[in-house]
Design a protein around this motif. Sequence first.
Motif, PDB file in Angstrom:
ATOM      1  N   ASP A 160       0.836  -1.210   0.000  1.00 26.63           N
ATOM      2  CA  ASP A 160       0.000   0.000   0.000  1.00 26.63           C
ATOM      3  C   ASP A 160       0.867   1.255   0.000  1.00 26.63           C
ATOM      4  OD1 ASP A 160      -2.190  -1.660   0.056  1.00 26.63           O
ATOM      5  OD2 ASP A 160      -2.683  -1.282   2.168  1.00 26.63           O
ATOM      6  N   LEU A 161       1.951   1.232   0.773  1.00 26.63           N
ATOM      7  CA  LEU A 161       2.860   2.371   0.839  1.00 26.63           C
ATOM      8  C   LEU A 161       3.538   2.601  -0.513  1.00 26.63           C
ATOM      9  CD1 LEU A 161       4.049   4.529   2.692  1.00 26.63           C
ATOM     10  CD2 LEU A 161       5.826   2.903   3.322  1.00 26.63           C
ATOM     11  N   THR A 162       3.959   1.533  -1.156  1.00 26.58           N
ATOM     12  CA  THR A 162       4.582   1.642  -2.481  1.00 26.58           C
ATOM     13  C   THR A 162       3.580   2.213  -3.487  1.00 26.58           C
ATOM     14  OG1 THR A 162       6.048  -0.215  -2.007  1.00 26.58           O
ATOM     15  CG2 THR A 162       5.714   0.333  -4.324  1.00 26.58           C
ATOM     16  N   THR A 163       2.356   1.727  -3.454  1.00 28.99           N
ATOM     17  CA  THR A 163       1.314   2.227  -4.356  1.00 28.99           C
ATOM     18  C   THR A 163       1.041   3.709  -4.093  1.00 28.99           C
ATOM     19  OG1 THR A 163       0.301   0.036  -4.464  1.00 28.99           O
ATOM     20  CG2 THR A 163      -1.082   1.904  -5.101  1.00 28.99           C
ATOM     21  N   ALA A 164       0.931   4.089  -2.818  1.00 27.69           N
ATOM     22  CA  ALA A 164       0.684   5.496  -2.471  1.00 27.69           C
ATOM     23  C   ALA A 164       1.840   6.373  -2.949  1.00 27.69           C
ATOM     24  CB  ALA A 164       0.479   5.639  -0.971  1.00 27.69           C
ATOM     25  N   LYS A 165       3.050   5.888  -2.823  1.00 31.64           N
ATOM     26  CA  LYS A 165       4.226   6.649  -3.280  1.00 31.64           C
ATOM     27  C   LYS A 165       4.170   6.844  -4.791  1.00 31.64           C
ATOM     28  CE  LYS A 165       9.231   6.467  -3.537  1.00 31.64           C
ATOM     29  NZ  LYS A 165      10.340   5.567  -3.662  1.00 31.64           N
ATOM     30  N   GLU A 166       3.833   5.769  -5.506  1.00 30.38           N
ATOM     31  CA  GLU A 166       3.749   5.863  -6.958  1.00 30.38           C
ATOM     32  C   GLU A 166       2.656   6.831  -7.389  1.00 30.38           C
ATOM     33  OE1 GLU A 166       3.212   1.780  -8.089  1.00 30.38           O
ATOM     34  OE2 GLU A 166       5.338   1.292  -7.817  1.00 30.38           O
ATOM     35  N   VAL A 167       1.508   6.799  -6.723  1.00 28.28           N
ATOM     36  CA  VAL A 167       0.406   7.724  -7.027  1.00 28.28           C
ATOM     37  C   VAL A 167       0.843   9.155  -6.756  1.00 28.28           C
ATOM     38  CG1 VAL A 167      -1.904   8.454  -6.276  1.00 28.28           C
ATOM     39  CG2 VAL A 167      -1.436   6.032  -6.708  1.00 28.28           C
ATOM     40  N   ALA A 168       1.515   9.366  -5.618  1.00 30.05           N
ATOM     41  CA  ALA A 168       1.982  10.716  -5.273  1.00 30.05           C
ATOM     42  C   ALA A 168       3.002  11.212  -6.287  1.00 30.05           C
ATOM     43  CB  ALA A 168       2.576  10.726  -3.863  1.00 30.05           C
ATOM     44  N   GLU A 169       3.926  10.362  -6.698  1.00 27.89           N
ATOM     45  CA  GLU A 169       4.929  10.753  -7.690  1.00 27.89           C
ATOM     46  C   GLU A 169       4.275  11.063  -9.031  1.00 27.89           C
ATOM     47  OE1 GLU A 169       7.677   7.471  -7.608  1.00 27.89           O
ATOM     48  OE2 GLU A 169       8.787   8.300  -5.898  1.00 27.89           O
ATOM     49  N   SER A 170       3.279  10.259  -9.411  1.00 27.50           N
ATOM     50  CA  SER A 170       2.561  10.488 -10.657  1.00 27.50           C
ATOM     51  C   SER A 170       1.801  11.808 -10.605  1.00 27.50           C
ATOM     52  CB  SER A 170       1.598   9.326 -10.910  1.00 27.50           C
ATOM     53  OG  SER A 170       0.857   9.542 -12.078  1.00 27.50           O
ATOM     54  N   ALA A 171       1.157  12.078  -9.464  1.00 28.89           N
ATOM     55  CA  ALA A 171       0.430  13.346  -9.299  1.00 28.89           C
ATOM     56  C   ALA A 171       1.401  14.520  -9.326  1.00 28.89           C
ATOM     57  CB  ALA A 171      -0.354  13.335  -7.994  1.00 28.89           C
ATOM     58  N   ASN A 172       2.546  14.365  -8.701  1.00 31.59           N
ATOM     59  CA  ASN A 172       3.556  15.427  -8.688  1.00 31.59           C
ATOM     60  C   ASN A 172       4.070  15.693 -10.103  1.00 31.59           C
ATOM     61  OD1 ASN A 172       5.145  17.358  -7.395  1.00 31.59           O
ATOM     62  ND2 ASN A 172       6.881  15.938  -7.211  1.00 31.59           N
ATOM     63  N   LEU A 173       4.287  14.626 -10.891  1.00 28.36           N
ATOM     64  CA  LEU A 173       4.737  14.772 -12.273  1.00 28.36           C
ATOM     65  C   LEU A 173       3.670  15.484 -13.109  1.00 28.36           C
ATOM     66  CD1 LEU A 173       6.916  14.158 -14.382  1.00 28.36           C
ATOM     67  CD2 LEU A 173       5.785  11.959 -14.766  1.00 28.36           C
ATOM     68  N   ALA A 174       2.403  15.085 -12.922  1.00 27.59           N
ATOM     69  CA  ALA A 174       1.306  15.729 -13.648  1.00 27.59           C
ATOM     70  C   ALA A 174       1.216  17.210 -13.282  1.00 27.59           C
ATOM     71  CB  ALA A 174      -0.008  15.018 -13.352  1.00 27.59           C
ATOM     72  N   LYS A 175       1.401  17.502 -11.997  1.00 33.34           N
ATOM     73  CA  LYS A 175       1.372  18.904 -11.540  1.00 33.34           C
ATOM     74  C   LYS A 175       2.507  19.694 -12.190  1.00 33.34           C
ATOM     75  CE  LYS A 175       2.198  21.614  -7.445  1.00 33.34           C
ATOM     76  NZ  LYS A 175       2.720  21.553  -6.115  1.00 33.34           N
ATOM     77  N   SER A 176       3.696  19.089 -12.213  1.00 33.51           N
ATOM     78  CA  SER A 176       4.844  19.761 -12.837  1.00 33.51           C
ATOM     79  C   SER A 176       4.606  20.032 -14.318  1.00 33.51           C
ATOM     80  CB  SER A 176       6.115  18.921 -12.676  1.00 33.51           C
ATOM     81  OG  SER A 176       6.453  18.784 -11.328  1.00 33.51           O
ATOM     82  N   ARG A 177       4.013  19.053 -15.020  1.00 35.30           N
ATOM     83  CA  ARG A 177       3.714  19.230 -16.443  1.00 35.30           C
ATOM     84  C   ARG A 177       2.672  20.326 -16.647  1.00 35.30           C
ATOM     85  NH1 ARG A 177       3.403  12.885 -18.065  1.00 35.30           N
ATOM     86  NH2 ARG A 177       5.657  12.521 -18.135  1.00 35.30           N
ATOM     87  N   PHE A 178       1.667  20.332 -15.759  1.00 31.81           N
ATOM     88  CA  PHE A 178       0.617  21.334 -15.869  1.00 31.81           C
ATOM     89  C   PHE A 178       1.182  22.734 -15.612  1.00 31.81           C
ATOM     90  CE2 PHE A 178      -2.805  23.888 -14.048  1.00 31.81           C
ATOM     91  CZ  PHE A 178      -3.725  23.819 -15.065  1.00 31.81           C
TER      92      PHE A 178
END
Length: 181
Positions: A160-178
């Motif tokens: 669950d922690l690994t999944t949450a980290k991946e989701v957070a990193e993906s959201a952070n990348l999307a935010k950076s792109r936006f």
Amino acid sequence: GRYEYIIVGLIVLMLSCVVFYGQLLAKKMRENQRKISELIATNIGIVETAKDGIMTFDDHGRIEMFNPACESAFGIDEAHIIGRDVEQLLVKNDQQPVEHLKLDDIIELQNDQDIEIYGLKQENSLVPLSLSIGCMLTNHQIKYVAVVKNISHHKRLESDLTTAKEVAESANLAKSRFSAK
């Protein structure tokens, strides 16, 4: 005449001493037996109530004792596992086909710290375990003690922690792109 009284007196004195020391010895033996019984009951209580699984096996790998926590972890009653080979229960990883740990590999673990392995449950599913092995000598025979801990909950939390980290990193990348647009 006079010596007969002395001899009879000495015999009576010796018999009295034997009876006295016999009673003293019997009392000491009862006390030691009580202490041994208490020690056995305490040890049984510890093994039966331990939260971690405890099993013992001989130098041929035959399981001799399997506590309730082991029964729970493996889904097998003690009555069905006693005398069976410990190799049947322990698996190297969760890959197919199942690769059982060999007795020599299991015994070698006694010098290591806890390791993560898998236990093969009765219905052929796998359960992640932490395993440590100890060795003891009883009645001039080598016995091994395996302590197993079901770490399924820890593995789920880790996942669950690994999944949450991946989701957070993906959201952070999307935010950076936006933000870059």
